[in-house]
Design an enzyme around this catalytic site. Structure first.
Site, PDB file in Angstrom:
ATOM      1  N   LYS A 106      17.215  48.011  38.862  1.00 52.43           N
ATOM      2  CA  LYS A 106      16.452  47.623  40.065  1.00 52.43           C
ATOM      3  C   LYS A 106      15.400  48.662  40.380  1.00 52.43           C
ATOM      4  O   LYS A 106      15.486  49.830  39.951  1.00 52.43           O
ATOM      5  CB  LYS A 106      17.372  47.449  41.272  1.00 52.43           C
ATOM      6  CG  LYS A 106      18.214  48.680  41.676  1.00 52.43           C
ATOM      7  CD  LYS A 106      17.562  49.725  42.552  1.00 52.43           C
ATOM      8  CE  LYS A 106      18.525  50.850  42.951  1.00 52.43           C
ATOM      9  NZ  LYS A 106      17.865  52.043  43.503  1.00 52.43           N
TER      10      LYS A 106
ATOM     11  N   ASP B  24      24.963  50.572  46.101  1.00 58.68           N
ATOM     12  CA  ASP B  24      23.998  49.639  45.520  1.00 58.68           C
ATOM     13  C   ASP B  24      24.659  48.431  44.854  1.00 58.68           C
ATOM     14  O   ASP B  24      23.971  47.519  44.397  1.00 58.68           O
ATOM     15  CB  ASP B  24      23.141  50.354  44.455  1.00 58.68           C
ATOM     16  CG  ASP B  24      22.129  51.302  45.073  1.00 58.68           C
ATOM     17  OD1 ASP B  24      21.910  51.231  46.298  1.00 58.68           O
ATOM     18  OD2 ASP B  24      21.544  52.106  44.319  1.00 58.68           O
TER      19      ASP B  24
END
Ligand code: C5P
Length: 280
Positions: A12, A129
């Site tokens: 990401k 995350d």
């Protein structure tokens, strides 16, 4: 070894990241737009008689093992599984590789065990995350410690970033420890990007204007190379932004040919740059 599934675990970028406060448990409240990129690890999960994790790269804290334990605890299973990770995502880089591997383990194991668990909820106990990756969203507004994930509309026109593959590692913990509250300021930028995704009006220009990260100053204090990479790129007309707690930096390109062009410019300047599609 028993039945197995193979999964793709994407990296990401934090297109913008704001620190909005500090919690009693020592963690920071964040607000960030996350987007996946077309850089990934391969994860295979199999039914097994014990817990065994094999990783092509040596890591100190095997978050994938914690994912097995967390899903098992939530469903009354034995924490037994075989996990094999073939890493391509650099570790301790701000690219979320370990978290993405952990979310892939949750998805894979949930399907092998046929459990209908709220994976985003289980993910919150594994790492900050992990809920984003467990949500399966390509783009999302993430808040809290990372446990609140609001999926955003995936853009119709493809977006491209040029990512500097890091030559150094930076521990998230150290960057948060170096962070000073007076360095906050990115919250409005996070909301501007989130709103643009929601309305389907995201452009590369808008991302470049709002790609702020409140951890930049702290990350730069911990890793001075960040400032020199940015200066090298700026001298060639390329703005570089920080993802997560770094040290990975990225540029936003206008389109695929521009991403290839920017990648060449940065490589000629001695930086290890690669172009990737965003929100895949
Ligand atoms: O979630 P993770 O274990 O990767 O975080 C590593 C460290 O970074 C935490 O122990 C904490 O010190 C810091 N952190 C934080 N606020 C967050 C995420 C991480 O303070 N939202």
């Amino acid at each position: 070894m028993g039945r197995s599934v193979s999964l793709v675990a994407h990296a990401k970028l934090n297109l913008a990241l704001a620190v909005v406060g500090k919690r009693d448990d020592g963690y920071h409240e964040l607000r960030s737009v996350f987007a996946t990129i077309a850089l990934s690890d391969d994860v295979r999960v199999a039914v097994h008689r014990r817990l065994e994790v094999r990783n092509s790269v040596k890591v100190s804290d095997e978050i994938a093992a914690r994912a097995v334990t967390a899903l098992a605890a939530a469903n009354g299973h034995e924490p037994h599984a075989f996990v094999r990770i073939r890493k391509r995502i650099p570790i301790a880089a701000g690219l979320g590789g370990g978290s993405s591997d952990a979310a892939a383990v949750l998805r894979g194991l949930a399907s092998l065990w046929k459990v209908d668990a709220d994976l985003v909820k289980v993910a919150a106990d594994v790492g900050s995350d992990v809920p984003f990756f467990a949500s399966g969203s390509a783009v999302a507004l993430v808040s809290g410690r990372g446990e609140r994930v609001k999926p955003l509309r995936t853009p119709t026109d493809p977006l491209f970033a040029v990512v500097l593959r890091p030559t150094l590692r930076l521990a998230t913990k150290d960057v948060f420890a170096a962070y000073k509250p007076e360095e906050r300021g990115a919250a409005a930028h996070v909301d501007a990007i989130a709103t643009a995704f929601e309305r389907g009006v995201v452009t590369p220009d808008l991302l470049r204007v709002h790609a702020a990260n409140d951890l930049l100053a702290a990350a730069t204090r911990r890793c001075e190379a960040i400032a020199s990479w940015q200066a090298t790129a700026a001298a060639r007309g390329v703005a570089l932004f920080l993802t997560g707690s770094g040290p990975t930096l990225f540029a936003i390109a206008d389109d695929r040919p521009d991403a290839l062009r920017v990648g060449r410019i940065l490589r000629r300047a001695g930086l290890r740059a690669h172009a990737y599609q965003l929100a895949v």
